[in-house]
Design a protein around this motif. Structure first.
Motif, PDB file in Angstrom:
ATOM      1  N   SER A 219       0.832  -1.198   0.000  1.00  0.00           N
ATOM      2  CA  SER A 219       0.000   0.000   0.000  1.00  0.00           C
ATOM      3  C   SER A 219       0.872   1.257   0.000  1.00  0.00           C
ATOM      4  CB  SER A 219      -0.879  -0.002   1.256  1.00  0.00           C
ATOM      5  OG  SER A 219      -0.053   0.101   2.407  1.00  0.00           O
ATOM      6  N   PRO A 220       0.270   2.425  -0.225  1.00  0.00           N
ATOM      7  CA  PRO A 220       1.045   3.676  -0.110  1.00  0.00           C
ATOM      8  C   PRO A 220       1.742   3.803   1.252  1.00  0.00           C
ATOM      9  CG  PRO A 220      -1.027   4.105  -1.214  1.00  0.00           C
ATOM     10  CD  PRO A 220      -1.095   2.682  -0.742  1.00  0.00           C
ATOM     11  N   ALA A 221       1.088   3.318   2.301  1.00  0.00           N
ATOM     12  CA  ALA A 221       1.702   3.375   3.632  1.00  0.00           C
ATOM     13  C   ALA A 221       2.982   2.534   3.666  1.00  0.00           C
ATOM     14  CB  ALA A 221       0.716   2.883   4.690  1.00  0.00           C
ATOM     15  N   TYR A 222       2.959   1.402   2.997  1.00  0.00           N
ATOM     16  CA  TYR A 222       4.148   0.554   2.943  1.00  0.00           C
ATOM     17  C   TYR A 222       5.301   1.291   2.267  1.00  0.00           C
ATOM     18  CZ  TYR A 222       7.473  -2.707   1.021  1.00  0.00           C
ATOM     19  OH  TYR A 222       8.642  -3.313   0.648  1.00  0.00           O
ATOM     20  N   TRP A 223       5.036   1.907   1.115  1.00  0.00           N
ATOM     21  CA  TRP A 223       6.123   2.570   0.391  1.00  0.00           C
ATOM     22  C   TRP A 223       6.655   3.775   1.153  1.00  0.00           C
ATOM     23  CZ3 TRP A 223       8.553  -0.254  -2.779  1.00  0.00           C
ATOM     24  CH2 TRP A 223       7.882  -1.247  -3.517  1.00  0.00           C
ATOM     25  N   ARG A 224       5.831   4.349   2.018  1.00  0.00           N
ATOM     26  CA  ARG A 224       6.346   5.426   2.879  1.00  0.00           C
ATOM     27  C   ARG A 224       7.340   4.868   3.894  1.00  0.00           C
ATOM     28  NH1 ARG A 224       0.954   7.388   2.305  1.00  0.00           N
ATOM     29  NH2 ARG A 224       0.259   6.374   4.237  1.00  0.00           N
ATOM     30  N   VAL A 225       7.096   3.651   4.360  1.00  0.00           N
ATOM     31  CA  VAL A 225       8.047   3.011   5.268  1.00  0.00           C
ATOM     32  C   VAL A 225       9.364   2.753   4.541  1.00  0.00           C
ATOM     33  CG1 VAL A 225       8.521   0.980   6.681  1.00  0.00           C
ATOM     34  CG2 VAL A 225       6.223   1.961   6.650  1.00  0.00           C
ATOM     35  N   VAL A 226       9.276   2.241   3.316  1.00  0.00           N
ATOM     36  CA  VAL A 226      10.484   2.001   2.525  1.00  0.00           C
ATOM     37  C   VAL A 226      11.273   3.298   2.351  1.00  0.00           C
ATOM     38  CG1 VAL A 226      11.384   1.268   0.286  1.00  0.00           C
ATOM     39  CG2 VAL A 226       9.469   0.031   1.319  1.00  0.00           C
ATOM     40  N   GLU A 227      10.555   4.376   2.072  1.00  0.00           N
ATOM     41  CA  GLU A 227      11.235   5.661   1.845  1.00  0.00           C
ATOM     42  C   GLU A 227      11.925   6.157   3.105  1.00  0.00           C
ATOM     43  OE1 GLU A 227      10.628   9.667  -0.738  1.00  0.00           O
ATOM     44  OE2 GLU A 227       8.971   8.266  -0.477  1.00  0.00           O
ATOM     45  N   ARG A 228      11.362   5.867   4.257  1.00  0.00           N
ATOM     46  CA  ARG A 228      12.036   6.228   5.512  1.00  0.00           C
ATOM     47  C   ARG A 228      13.380   5.530   5.615  1.00  0.00           C
ATOM     48  NH1 ARG A 228       7.957   4.367   9.881  1.00  0.00           N
ATOM     49  NH2 ARG A 228       9.856   4.411  11.151  1.00  0.00           N
ATOM     50  N   LEU A 229      13.419   4.291   5.190  1.00  0.00           N
ATOM     51  CA  LEU A 229      14.652   3.517   5.263  1.00  0.00           C
ATOM     52  C   LEU A 229      15.625   3.857   4.145  1.00  0.00           C
ATOM     53  CD1 LEU A 229      13.166  -0.014   6.055  1.00  0.00           C
ATOM     54  CD2 LEU A 229      14.263   1.553   7.671  1.00  0.00           C
ATOM     55  N   MET A 230      15.069   4.197   2.966  1.00  0.00           N
ATOM     56  CA  MET A 230      15.898   4.359   1.778  1.00  0.00           C
ATOM     57  C   MET A 230      15.258   5.398   0.860  1.00  0.00           C
ATOM     58  SD  MET A 230      17.205   1.246  -0.630  1.00  0.00           S
ATOM     59  CE  MET A 230      18.252   0.637   0.697  1.00  0.00           C
TER      60      MET A 230
END
Length: 250
Positions: A219-230
């Motif tokens: 979900s969009p929420a998931y990709w926001r988590v990825v962006e926090r990491l990378m």
């Protein structure tokens, strides 16, 4: 890139006719909330919630027929990954570069170790035929898995620590359809073939799977988590999609 959702469920091999073509696909059930489609060199894979009927899954496939056929054709046009050559002087991908294989017929045990830019594989000189091929191939796989565990486990754990989420276990294994997966019990599995890839792409897969400890879907929420990491995850993902075959070992 093949990326994970939640825990793996039962799978079945099926076919469907799309625009006059019979297409084989693997159907896997999971706890995800929506139907997902993934296409790789091995073909079409469909992941669907357990509650969704096969009739609805097939309707979704028909709706996506144009996209599916275009992607399948694109994969079919790509050059195949190189076959493993079990001869001294053969090249094996390693962290975006190469190692040169050296075979030494000595002793009775099969061992593999790295010596600089060489990968030295010692084996019983009496091995021949299919037994030789199988024995040497398995030895190389064990080497990649062992080195993969040493390299990737701490990277996954570091990303998980950033998210405040514990990892139950990191397993490096054979995965033909996925680069990685994250189960609902916080076990992360990674493909040993990633050890042929540049380290920045290995990092992307590690971050990708660690992010599933927070969000099980894409979900969009998931990709926001990825962006926090990378923050630069998008170009890395694109490289994985376009260039992965360059670094697949065998």
């Amino acid at each position: 890139m093949r990326a994970s959702g939640s825990a793996a469920g039962q799978s079945s091999e099926q076919t469907i006719e799309l625009e006059g073509r019979v297409i084989a696909f693997t159907l896997r059930r999971s706890s995800r909330r929506s139907i997902g489609f993934t296409i790789s060199r091995t073909g079409l894979a469909v992941t669907a919630p357990r509650r969704v009927s096969e009739r609805d899954i097939r309707r979704a496939l028909v709706t996506k027929a144009g996209w599916i056929l275009t992607k399948l054709d694109a994969w079919a046009a790509r050059p195949a990954a190189p076959d493993l050559v079990l001869e001294t002087g053969a090249s094996l991908p390693w962290l975006g570069g190469e190692l040169t294989l050296e075979l030494r017929g000595e002793g009775v045990r099969t061992t593999v170790r790295r010596e600089g830019d060489q990968l030295v594989l010692k084996h019983d000189p009496d091995l021949a035929g299919e037994l030789r091929t199988r024995t040497l191939t398995k030895a190389l796989q064990r080497f990649y898995k062992r080195e993969g565990e040493a390299l990737m486990t701490p990277r996954v754990e570091a990303y998980a620590d950033q998210l405040g989420k514990p990892v139950r276990k990191v397993i490096i294994r054979e995965q033909k359809r996925r680069w990685g997966s994250c189960a609902s019990d916080a076990t992360i599995r990674l493909n040993w073939r990633l050890m042929g890839f540049p380290e920045d792409l290995i990092d992307y897969v590690c971050a990708h799977e660690a992010a599933h400890l927070v969000e099980a879907n894409h979900s969009p929420a998931y990709w926001r988590v990825v962006e926090r990491l990378m923050p630069d995850w998008k170009p890395r993902r694109q490289r994985m999609r376009e260039e992965a075959d360059r670094w697949v070992a065998f």
